[in-house]
Motif scaffolding. Structure first.
Motif, PDB file in Angstrom:
ATOM      1  N   VAL A   1      29.260  -3.811 119.388  1.00 35.91           N
ATOM      2  CA  VAL A   1      30.447  -4.255 120.405  1.00 35.91           C
ATOM      3  C   VAL A   1      31.590  -4.153 120.813  1.00 35.91           C
ATOM      4  O   VAL A   1      32.291  -3.573 119.689  1.00 35.91           O
ATOM      5  CB  VAL A   1      30.010  -5.385 120.824  1.00 35.91           C
ATOM      6  CG1 VAL A   1      30.749  -6.011 122.078  1.00 35.91           C
ATOM      7  CG2 VAL A   1      29.179  -6.737 120.678  1.00 35.91           C
TER       8      VAL A   1
ATOM      9  N   ARG B   1      25.852  -0.014 124.532  1.00 32.14           N
ATOM     10  CA  ARG B   1      24.570  -0.941 125.422  1.00 32.14           C
ATOM     11  C   ARG B   1      26.293  -2.142 126.080  1.00 32.14           C
ATOM     12  O   ARG B   1      26.139  -2.543 126.769  1.00 32.14           O
ATOM     13  CB  ARG B   1      23.564  -1.772 124.740  1.00 32.14           C
ATOM     14  CG  ARG B   1      22.595  -0.527 125.099  1.00 32.14           C
ATOM     15  CD  ARG B   1      21.261  -0.879 124.462  1.00 32.14           C
ATOM     16  NE  ARG B   1      20.505  -0.536 124.097  1.00 32.14           N
ATOM     17  CZ  ARG B   1      19.578  -0.028 125.195  1.00 32.14           C
ATOM     18  NH1 ARG B   1      19.955  -0.651 126.604  1.00 32.14           N
ATOM     19  NH2 ARG B   1      18.332   0.615 125.465  1.00 32.14           N
ATOM     20  N   HIS B   2      26.329  -2.623 124.952  1.00 27.83           N
ATOM     21  CA  HIS B   2      27.159  -4.257 125.278  1.00 27.83           C
ATOM     22  C   HIS B   2      29.163  -3.497 125.315  1.00 27.83           C
ATOM     23  O   HIS B   2      29.116  -2.856 123.784  1.00 27.83           O
ATOM     24  CB  HIS B   2      26.806  -4.701 123.831  1.00 27.83           C
ATOM     25  CG  HIS B   2      25.671  -5.088 123.802  1.00 27.83           C
ATOM     26  ND1 HIS B   2      25.069  -5.452 125.028  1.00 27.83           N
ATOM     27  CD2 HIS B   2      24.659  -4.826 123.166  1.00 27.83           C
ATOM     28  CE1 HIS B   2      23.136  -5.432 124.857  1.00 27.83           C
ATOM     29  NE2 HIS B   2      23.495  -5.056 123.842  1.00 27.83           N
TER      30      HIS B   2
ATOM     31  N   ALA C   1      27.712 -11.157 124.405  1.00 25.73           N
ATOM     32  CA  ALA C   1      27.643  -9.824 124.415  1.00 25.73           C
ATOM     33  C   ALA C   1      27.965 -10.165 122.678  1.00 25.73           C
ATOM     34  O   ALA C   1      26.981  -9.023 122.141  1.00 25.73           O
ATOM     35  CB  ALA C   1      29.566  -9.328 124.583  1.00 25.73           C
TER      36      ALA C   1
ATOM     37  N   ALA D   1      23.912 -11.012 122.367  1.00 32.13           N
ATOM     38  CA  ALA D   1      23.328  -9.610 123.616  1.00 32.13           C
ATOM     39  C   ALA D   1      23.027  -8.745 122.071  1.00 32.13           C
ATOM     40  O   ALA D   1      21.957  -7.979 122.146  1.00 32.13           O
ATOM     41  CB  ALA D   1      23.695  -8.900 124.850  1.00 32.13           C
ATOM     42  N   ALA D   2      24.173  -7.966 121.258  1.00 32.80           N
ATOM     43  CA  ALA D   2      24.171  -7.138 120.516  1.00 32.80           C
ATOM     44  C   ALA D   2      23.189  -7.188 119.462  1.00 32.80           C
ATOM     45  O   ALA D   2      22.173  -6.594 119.039  1.00 32.80           O
ATOM     46  CB  ALA D   2      25.569  -6.887 120.537  1.00 32.80           C
TER      47      ALA D   2
ATOM     48  N   THR E   1      19.327  -7.664 120.705  1.00 30.48           N
ATOM     49  CA  THR E   1      18.859  -6.221 121.298  1.00 30.48           C
ATOM     50  C   THR E   1      17.523  -5.556 120.391  1.00 30.48           C
ATOM     51  O   THR E   1      18.097  -5.551 119.082  1.00 30.48           O
ATOM     52  CB  THR E   1      19.929  -5.006 121.810  1.00 30.48           C
ATOM     53  OG1 THR E   1      20.698  -5.988 122.646  1.00 30.48           O
ATOM     54  CG2 THR E   1      19.296  -4.478 122.834  1.00 30.48           C
TER      55      THR E   1
ATOM     56  N   GLN F   1      24.167   3.829 127.000  1.00 28.14           N
ATOM     57  CA  GLN F   1      24.133   2.994 127.783  1.00 28.14           C
ATOM     58  C   GLN F   1      23.691   3.849 129.106  1.00 28.14           C
ATOM     59  O   GLN F   1      23.772   4.694 128.905  1.00 28.14           O
ATOM     60  CB  GLN F   1      25.424   2.556 127.202  1.00 28.14           C
ATOM     61  CG  GLN F   1      26.269   2.270 129.234  1.00 28.14           C
ATOM     62  CD  GLN F   1      27.121   0.744 128.565  1.00 28.14           C
ATOM     63  OE1 GLN F   1      27.183   0.414 127.673  1.00 28.14           O
ATOM     64  NE2 GLN F   1      27.276   0.100 130.127  1.00 28.14           N
TER      65      GLN F   1
END
Length: 410
Positions: A76, A92-93, A107, A110-111, A114, A124
């Protein structure tokens, strides 16, 4: 519980550690605080932590380092406040450094959760539409032995510019950069390094590239090299590929001078984050629309070309033009033509006369052949090559060439 490896600085680091430690839900904890990128890479490689939370302004951080981190853990990015570039480095994050704890934890979750769809899924957002190359990139290379490659590269670019072609000359020789001196550039800056860094930061815009391309003479812009060979490690493969793509998008003729060695660093090949000694030459050859191979008119230089042709083929070189430099008695040009064309396929083959006086005069004056010896046979030969299909390619209306022997002109 998510174990976090943190690489931030100053008050941001202190605040994040404090907030996560006092988060009532206790969904994440900092298990390692890293001082720099090198420590972060080592910690991630050791398998410590579930996710790396890293400040995107950390010195040395680029796409190669991000790719290395992502092989071992989730990542992240912390976006610094007031960052004009607003780079995400393809992650992405990302979250602002001043984001509240709940946003940072979201975040992190989510990371970690994923599942990438492919090896490149970390890039991204939807990728921007690919822009078709509008220019033409010609890489000038030679086998070992100093057959005059750099002299021809700079003069081919200069002659193209004199003929009215918008041209960019790039010094990508990481073993012996010399084009700045040949052009008489007094205050040399490592333009290629700066362009690579800008690409790493997602900041290689048209405006940025323009600022790195000073006008050396009318119609001729110059992207300087690394200055001293010791700086070769600052040029990374992915950065260079991004620079070649950016130059390709310009509606100009790009001429790149590269070193002779095409060996890969086998001991480092397992580590994509490690710099490669000959990355500039290899990537420039792979990205080129055409390659000009400069050889001396002697059996050693020609033999080296014939042997290195296998390596050129491995790098995807399809359009190969050969310039035989310093041709003179006692070997006739026809014999040299036959020797080369009968062994390797070439798109064109040119012979240039041996003219040491003109070359020495130009070198000591810091001048081009057009300035130091405008009427010399060597200058006329270089001018003819610059005006030929070798640099500019064939238009769709032109018929395809026949056998190599029929399209060679000296």
């Amino acid at each position: 519980m998510i174990d976090v490896v943190l690489c931030a600085s100053g008050s941001d680091e202190v605040r994040i550690v404090h907030d996560l430690a006092h988060e009532p839900a206790a969904e994440a904890r900092v298990v390692r605080r890293c001082a720099d990128l090198a420590e972060t890479l080592a910690v991630a490689a050791a398998g410590i932590g579930d996710v790396v939370l890293i400040d995107l302004a950390v010195r040395g951080l680029g796409r190669d380092a991000i790719a290395s981190l992502l092989r071992d853990t989730a990542v992240v990015g912390l976006q610094p406040e007031g960052d004009e570039e607003r780079t995400t480095l393809g992650l992405r994050h990302t979250v602002p450094t001043a984001a509240p704890t709940t946003e940072i934890i979201a975040a992190l979750h989510a990371a970690v959760e994923t599942e990438p769809d492919s090896a490149m899924a970390w890039v991204q957002d939807p990728a921007p539409e690919a822009v078709s190359p509008s220019g033409r990139m010609v890489t000038v290379w030679s086998p070992a032995g100093a057959p005059g490659r750099s002299t021809l590269a700079v003069n081919l670019a200069a002659e193209s510019a004199l003929a009215g072609t918008q041209c960019i000359l790039v010094d990508a020789d990481t073993h012996g950069p010399s084009l700045s001196q040949m052009l008489g550039v007094i205050e040399e800056t490592p333009g290629l390094v700066a362009a690579g860094r800008a690409h790493d930061r997602d900041a290689l815009t048209a405006q940025t590239l323009d600022s790195l391309l000073p006008l050396a003479q009318p119609n001729l812009r110059f992207l300087s090299g690394i200055g001293v060979p010791a700086r070769w490690s600052e040029l990374r493969t992915t950065s260079l590929q991004g620079v070649w793509q950016a130059l390709h998008r310009r509606d100009e003729l790009v001429i790149v001078d590269v070193a002779s060695s095409l060996d890969e660093d086998e001991e480092l090949s397992y580590d994509t984050a490690a710099p490669q000694r000959n990355a500039a030459a290899i990537t420039a050859l792979e990205s080129a629309d055409a390659v000009v191979a400069v050889v001396g008119a002697d059996p050693v230089s020609i033999t080296r070309l014939l042997r290195d042709h296998v390596r050129l083929t491995e790098l995807g070189v399809e359009e190969l033009h050969v310039i035989v430099n310093r041709v003179g008695a006692p070997v006739p040009g026809d014999r040299i033509r036959e020797l080369i064309a009968s062994r390797i396929p070439v798109s064109s083959l040119h012979l240039l006369p041996d003219d040491p006086v003109s070359c020495r005069t130009a070198a000591w004056d810091g001048a081009l052949l057009a300035e130091a010896a405008p009427r010399s046979p060597l200058r006329r030969g270089v001018r003819d090559i610059a005006a030929s299909d070798t640099l500019h390619g064939r238009s769709a209306a032109q018929p395809a060439p026949g056998r190599a022997g029929e399209r060679m002109r000296g």
